[in-house]
Structures are given as C-alpha cells and as structure tokens.
Scaffold this active site. Structure first.
Site, short mmCIF file in Angstrom:
data_model
loop_
_atom_site.label_atom_id
_atom_site.label_comp_id
_atom_site.label_asym_id
_atom_site.label_seq_id
_atom_site.Cartn_x
_atom_site.Cartn_y
_atom_site.Cartn_z
CG HIS A 1 45.22 41.24 24.61
ND1 HIS A 1 45.29 40.93 23.38
CD2 HIS A 1 44.32 39.92 25.03
CE1 HIS A 1 44.58 39.67 22.99
NE2 HIS A 1 43.98 39.23 24.32
NE ARG B 1 35.67 35.50 37.86
CZ ARG B 1 36.10 36.11 38.84
NH1 ARG B 1 37.01 36.61 39.12
NH2 ARG B 1 34.93 36.77 39.51
NE ARG C 1 28.68 40.38 37.11
CZ ARG C 1 29.64 39.34 37.37
NH1 ARG C 1 28.93 38.16 37.28
NH2 ARG C 1 30.79 39.25 37.29
CD GLU D 1 27.78 31.79 39.49
OE1 GLU D 1 28.46 32.71 38.86
OE2 GLU D 1 27.87 30.70 38.69
NE ARG E 1 33.86 30.44 36.85
CZ ARG E 1 33.44 31.91 37.11
NH1 ARG E 1 32.45 32.14 38.07
NH2 ARG E 1 34.03 32.76 36.35
CB CYS F 1 34.34 32.91 45.02
SG CYS F 1 33.10 32.41 43.93
CG ASN G 1 30.42 39.28 41.64
OD1 ASN G 1 30.52 39.70 42.72
ND2 ASN G 1 31.55 38.77 40.78
CG ASP G 2 26.44 36.15 37.68
OD1 ASP G 2 25.99 37.06 37.00
OD2 ASP G 2 27.33 35.33 37.30
C1 PEP Z 1 30.12 35.68 40.71
O1 PEP Z 1 29.17 35.56 39.95
O2 PEP Z 1 30.12 36.02 41.87
C2 PEP Z 1 31.34 35.13 40.43
C3 PEP Z 1 32.38 34.93 41.21
O3 PEP Z 1 31.55 34.77 39.15
P1 PEP Z 1 31.79 35.84 37.98
O4 PEP Z 1 32.29 37.13 38.61
O5 PEP Z 1 33.11 35.37 37.30
O6 PEP Z 1 30.56 35.62 37.10
MG MG Z 2 29.09 34.27 38.13
#
Ligand code: PEP
Ligand code: MG
Length: 741
Positions: free
Chosen positions: A357, A464, A629, A595, A500, A666, A618-619
């Site tokens: 936190h 998110r 990742r 993703e 999302r 994103c 990212n995914d």
């Molecule tokens: C991603 O996967 O790029 C993304 C923005 O979602 P998160 O990082 O929350 O998995």
């Molecule tokens: Mg993701």
C-alpha cells in the site's frame, strides 16, 4: 497465565531493574523456571555472526568463543528465518552442527527463539533438555516473552559496542535494490521506526492496562480518520487503500490477542509489540504476495497504537530537512502519508514490493522509491547523506563529494527539463510538421486523477479497474464501484475514459479468491475468462459503469480477449445490462484490448464488431515471444522495435483505418521515447501512458520531423537481413536529429 511463568516474569523484571549486566542471571533463572537443563543466549556480532554470550548448562569456556554464522546450525537458522524452532531430536536435524567446546551432545530437545527488537534480529535464546520432547505452547510463549526482555539487554550492550563501527560509519556504501517508483533524490537520511520500542514491558495490574489499551485504540482510530481527512482532500483520496487500512485498524481479532497478552502479565505496549511480532512472523511465511504486503500495514498500526499508548502525549513530529530520504524496513500507508507531509523527497523500503500500500501511494505521489537495499538500515545513521537513484536501482550512502556533485547536477538538469516540460502542458500535442497525436493516461487509483490537469493529457486511455480492488483486498460491491467510476468521469470532465473491466488473476490475486493450481497463471484462468465464467461478477461491474455514466458517454473495453466469440459474449452482457439501466449513456463505445496474438489472425471479423482497439504491448510481447514479462532474465531479450512487431503494428494500423476503428497503444511501449516515435511513424496517433511520461513524449513529438522519420523507418524495415532488433538504426537517426534517446 499460570503461576510459574508469572513468577518468572516478575523475577526477570527485578533483575532488569538492577544495574549489573543481567544476562548470566537471566539464563540461570530461565533454565530453573522452565525446568530445562540448558538456557543459552547468542548475540549478533558484526559480520553476521552469532556469539554465545551467556549460558546455563553448556560449558562456560564456550562463552565468547562459540560463534555461528547466520544460517549455520539450528541457532543460525532461527536467526536467519526469524522463526522459533521446537525440536524433540535436534541432533538429527539436517541443520544441526556440533561445537565440541559447548558439550551439548548430550541434549536431545531444543527450543530456540529469535531475539528481536524494532524488526531487527539481535540474537537467539535457546533452551535444551536431555530427554527428547517437544516444548508445549505455553513454554514457547514464555520463551518468546523472555526474548523480548533479552532484546532490551542486548540493545543496551549493542549500543556500547557501536563505537567499534566508528570508522566504517564514514565509508561510502552502495546498496542495490529494485525500482518501485522512478526518480532521483539526494539528501540526508531519516530512519523510520526506531521509536516503537516500549520502555515498560511488564505490568502488575492487567485491568488497568486493558483500560489503557482501549483508550489508546480509540485515540488511534480517531487519529487515522483525521490523518486521512487532512492529507487527502475529498475526491482526491486513495480511499481504496485507506479503507482497507482502516478495516485492519478496526479488526478486533488482533486486539483481542493483545488483551490476552496483557492478562499474561505484559504491559499494553509489550502486548502490542508481542502480537505484532507474532503476526509478522506468520505473515512472513505466506507465499501470497497480497498477504505478505499487508504486513507493513499491520506494523504501521502497531506503531500508531504504541504512540497512542505513550501517555506523555508523544512528541509532535519534528520537521525533516527538505528532500530527506526515508529509510524503512517496512512502511504502512498512513506512515507514508505522515512522512510525506513532513517533506521527504524519496523512500527506501527494505521489504517493499510493488503491491504494498505504501508503495502504491508513493508512486501516486511521485516519490522516488526503492525496494531491497538490504542492510542499509543497519548501516546508516540519521543525517548521513545519501543518493537515491531509483532509476538505476540503487542507493549510495555517504557518497564522496565528486559523486554527489554529479547527481546534484543531474537533478538540476532534470528540474530544468521538467520546468521546460511544464510549459508544454497546455500546448497541443503535435509533431513538428503538425500531425496530431493524442496522449492519454494510464490510471488505476482515483488519487492519480489529479494528473489529468497536471499533464494536460487528453483523457484516460486505460483505467485499470482491478487496481483499486487489489488495493482494497476485496471485490467491492456495485454501488461502491459506481461511486469510484463516477468520480473518474467527473474528474475527466468530458475527456474520454476507456474503462477496462477487471483484469484479475495471474499475478493479480485477491486474498481468498477462487484460484486454480496452474502451471502458467499468466496464461491461465484470469481476466475476461473469469468474467465470462462468472458472469454475475462481470455484470455487476458493467452495471456499475453504466450507472456511473448516468447519461454521459461511456467507453468499456475487455482485457485478454483471445477470440471474437469471447468479445461478442462480453459485449452481449454489457448490452443486456445497458437495456436495463436508465439513463442510457449518451454514447456507448465497446472495444477490446489486443494482448493475445491469436486476435491478430481474426482482425477482419474483429474490426467489424469493435468500436476501438487498445494494444497492450506488455502482454502482447510476452505471449508473442513466449517470454514472461516479469522475468528480469528475459528483459531486453525481445524487442518491440523488431521486424515482426513493427509488421504487426503496420498491418493493424492499415486495417483499423480501413474499418474506421480507433486504434491506440496503452502498454509500456507507448511511454518510451523511441518506441513512441516508431509507433507514430507507423501511423498510430493515440498513445496512453503513465503520467510521468506524458510531457517528455510530448516534447519528443514536438521536435519530430515525421515525414523524414517515416522515410527512414520504411528504409530500415526494408533493409534485408534478419536483425532481431531495429533499435540501433532507429536510435542513430533519432540522435542525429537531436532527440535524447
Ligand atoms: C498490457 O498488457 O500491455 C496492459 C496495458 O495491461 P496490463 O499491463 O495491466 O496487463
Ligand atoms: Mg495486460
């Protein structure tokens, strides 16, 4: 508490009141009262060594000679792990090591308990018997209480030993850690948490102590409410976090245990410390990161309760030098807010982790934060100068003058750059030749909404929704969700927000949530897959979003979509809810995150169904290259700036354009200057990123000669050869054209 332990505690209290060194008398007393043949105390010495400093029952010649490394032997293991060990047959334990000078080969059973004070291990106390037996719960409890008393004596002795470290105290030391929030800070260190040691450990009148405790709990709870109100003006509060914290404060379970400890003869202060210590030991053993991360909250509360018990009224917190760097072993959210109000410029949390936190708050408040840096708290002294370089994953204690100057200069340059960025805030986001690029924010907590105005971002490209739930530790009910989403839309004030739906599962677990035992949780039952299998949960969230919109425009996107059918199913749930909620949103856009690579082969069909697509790099990268990742060992091995990924984006851009579907990115890639430049070069004109990246990316774009860059990018992509990355030629062009990459 039965008579024998009570009598032992009373005798120990008398012993401690005397001036003479009490350790030999203590071991004699404990051995007699616990009916054990041996009682020994080991104290921590420099170099992570444990030295036998007092014994009843082992050979006296061993005192001052027998030394064990932390982790060596049973005693070393107890110090290393911070947990007691209760063994009926110690000699056959794999960790047992025999030191002939002690003569301990005749003793079978052993109970060893760590001696700790303010979160530091100062030594170990052990009792032994010839007959093999396990010590009962009461004996364990008594030895733990004895360990608290021994801690006081060892701390006093340790203070006089400290003089030996005089020379070391001026040396520069580097401590590696891991970045929890980016940034640089230079300043004197302040140490957190040294004030939490109770002065009075034992008390004669349990009833009076319990009354003191009740008063202190009430005082503490009032204080927490005041702190939250004072620090976080309405609307800005990270209520998700602080509500969770408030709940722990009100939880009667741990307070009941403190009351029991008081009945056993401890003072209220010692009871609080004792129960907090026990819970800390238990939580340390949890593998669930969420539960481990809550350990700091509990300690925060225990410290607060100890302060409330201080009948002298406690001292008003002294101001700290501006920009001071806080060093903490663990830190709770309220403590972070307290320190923030006192003007700290950065934080090092030895046991900090991204989901704690205090760390979430530090990130939201823009405080550079480093986790790890093991040992810094045992080395640093209040006021020592330090450089906190979270970007380079390190803190440098007592740096030499020349290094200090380098960093001071870097901070000045950065401040000047920030001032330059600030001037861009209200300027349109366009490339040098006038191409418009929308820059938006990735947000997870309402606290971050203030960044919209600070950065001049054009909306929220990724909200998110699971972050607030993770911070609270529960899936909150519909009305509460609606209130949060409504606050987000209020703050956005007409700017677009892409909500999302919950992306839980994988590494984002709520305590007690339904979980499968999976080999690959990132590819497991997570995210939209849970939503589709548990539609009640997803529908509740969709209804909350529709209610929050209250007739305003609403954009909803689904995470981890792997097939068009999944998207359709999710959209059908949204539409079913939309048919029931009034007023209807003035505009309802429905989109998907991209993703999962499989979607790339369903684009024509997908593009007919969606209003927008947001690429989560990212995914997408992790699944495209089969590369976790979160694994540092793989960081940098696969590159967004590689031929296959650039082909994907170019193709996606063309098809989305033709289908008139809005495309944005994103993931992390959108916030990196070279990647953002390349995405724009490929035709993507909507990027969503953390607040810290918005103005630097805007500045980069303002200098970008897009037509020239496009030509170079096309040439680089056409160049034959199988380069795994095109980063170098792209970076070379950027440098040549004055971009700092
Ligand atoms: C991603 O996967 O790029 C993304 C923005 O979602 P998160 O990082 O929350 O998995
Ligand atoms: Mg993701």
């Amino acid at each position: 508490m039965p008579t024998a332990p009570r009598r032992l505690l009373a005798k120990l209290r008398d012993l401690m009141a005397r001036d003479t060194a009490p350790l030999p008398d203590m071991v004699r007393l404990v051995a007699a009262e616990l009916v054990s043949e041996v009682c020994s105390i080991y104290a921590m010495r420099p170099g992570d060594l444990l030295e036998l400093v007092a014994t009843e029952g082992l050979h006296h010649e061993a005192v001052g000679h027998t030394r064990l490394r932390v982790g060596e032997g049973i005693v070393g293991l107890v110090a290393a792990q911070g947990n007691e060990m209760n063994l009926a047959d110690a000699q056959n334990h794999p960790a047992f090591v025999y030191r002939a000078e002690t003569g301990e080969d005749v003793y079978a059973s052993l109970l060893a308990v760590p001696v700790r004070r303010a979160g530091r291990t100062l030594g170990v106390v052990a009792v032994q018997n010839r007959t093999p037996r396990r010590y009962d719960a009461e004996e364990v409890e008594v030895l733990e209480t004895v360990a608290m008393l021994i801690a006081e004596s060892l701390a006093t002795l340790g203070a006089s030993d400290g003089a030996a470290e005089g020379a070391a105290a001026t040396m520069t030391r580097h401590f590696p850690g891991s970045r929890l929030a980016p940034g640089l800070a230079v300043g004197p260190v302040v140490l957190h948490g040294n004030s939490a040691v109770p002065r009075r450990l034992l008390a004669d009148d349990p009833v009076a102590e319990q009354a003191r405790l009740a008063r202190a709990v009430e005082h503490m709870q009032r204080g927490i409410d005041e702190l939250i109100e004072a620090q976080l003006p309405a609307g800005d509060a990270p209520r998700e976090i602080l509500e969770a914290y408030r709940l722990v404060a009100a939880d009667t379970g741990w307070l009941k245990r403190v009351n029991e400890a008081i009945r056993g003869g401890l003072s209220a202060e010692a009871g609080v410390q004792r129960v907090a210590g026990e819970l800390r030991d238990r939580m340390r053993r949890f593998t669930d990161p969420y539960l481990r991360e809550r350990m700091a909250d509990l300690e925060d509360l225990a410290n607060r309760l100890l302060a409330s018990l201080d009948e002298s009224g406690g001292k008003a917190p002294e101001p700290v030098p501006a920009g001071a760097i806080l060093l903490a072993r663990r830190l709770g959210p309220a403590e972070l807010l307290d320190w923030h109000a006192r003007g700290i410029g950065g934080v090092v949390i030895e046991e900090g982790s991204p989901g704690a936190h205090a760390v979430i708050l530090a990130r939201a408040l823009g405080l550079p934060t480093l986790g790890g840096a093991r040992g810094i708290l045992d080395t640093a002294e209040d006021g020592n100068c330090a450089i906190l370089d979270a970007d380079e994953d390190q803190v440098i204690l007592r740096p030499k003058r020349d290094l200090l100057q380098v960093y001071e200069h870097a901070i000045e340059t950065r401040n000047a750059r920030q001032a330059g960025y600030a001037m861009l805030r209200d300027k349109p986001s366009v490339t040098r030749d006038g191409t418009k690029v929308s820059l938006m924010l990735n947000v997870g907590l309402t606290l971050e909404l203030a960044q919209l105005a600070k950065t001049g971002a054009e909306g929220i490209g990724l909200f998110r929704t699971e972050i607030a739930m993770l911070a609270r530790g529960v899936i909150v009910d519909g009305p509460e969700q609606a209130a949060v989403y409504s606050r987000v839309l209020d703050a956005a004030d007409g700017l677009p927000v892409l909500f999302r739906t919950l992306d839980l599962g994988g590494d984002k677990l709520l305590p007690g949530s339904e979980q499968l035992d999976e080999d690959n949780p990132a590819m497991g039952w997570r995210s939209l897959r849970i939503g589709l299998d548990r539609p009640v949960l997803l529908r509740r969230q969709l209804r909350a979003l529709l209610l929050a919109a209250g007739g305003r425009p609403l954009s909803v996107m689904f995470p981890m979509v792997a097939t068009v059918a999944e998207f359709r199913a999710a959209k059908a749930l949204l539409m079913a809810e939309a048919a029931r909620v009034r007023p209807v949103p003035s505009m309802l856009s429905v989109g998907t995150m991209l993703e999962v690579p499989a979607l790339l082969w369903q684009l024509p069909e997908l593009l007919r169904e969606v209003d927008f697509i947001s690429v989560g790099t990212n995914d997408l990268m992790q699944f495209l290259f089969a590369a976790d990742r979160g694994s540092p060992a793989l960081a940098g091995r696969y590159d967004v700036l590689s031929p296959p990924v650039l082909d994907i984006f170019a193709n996606l851009c063309r098809l989305a354009d033709e289908a008139n579907v809005t495309l944005s990115v994103c993931g992390e890639a959108a916030s990196q200057p070279l990647e953002a430049m390349t995405l724009v070069g490929l035709g993507i004109t909507k990027l969503s990123m953390p607040a810290t990246a918005v103005l630097p990316i805007k500045a980069m774009l303002a200098d970008l000669d897009l037509p020239a860059f496009r030509a170079v990018l096309a040439a680089v992509r056409r160049t034959p050869g199988n380069a795994a990355s095109l980063r170098e030629p792209i970076a070379a062009w950027a440098r040549e054209h004055g971009h700092s990459v």
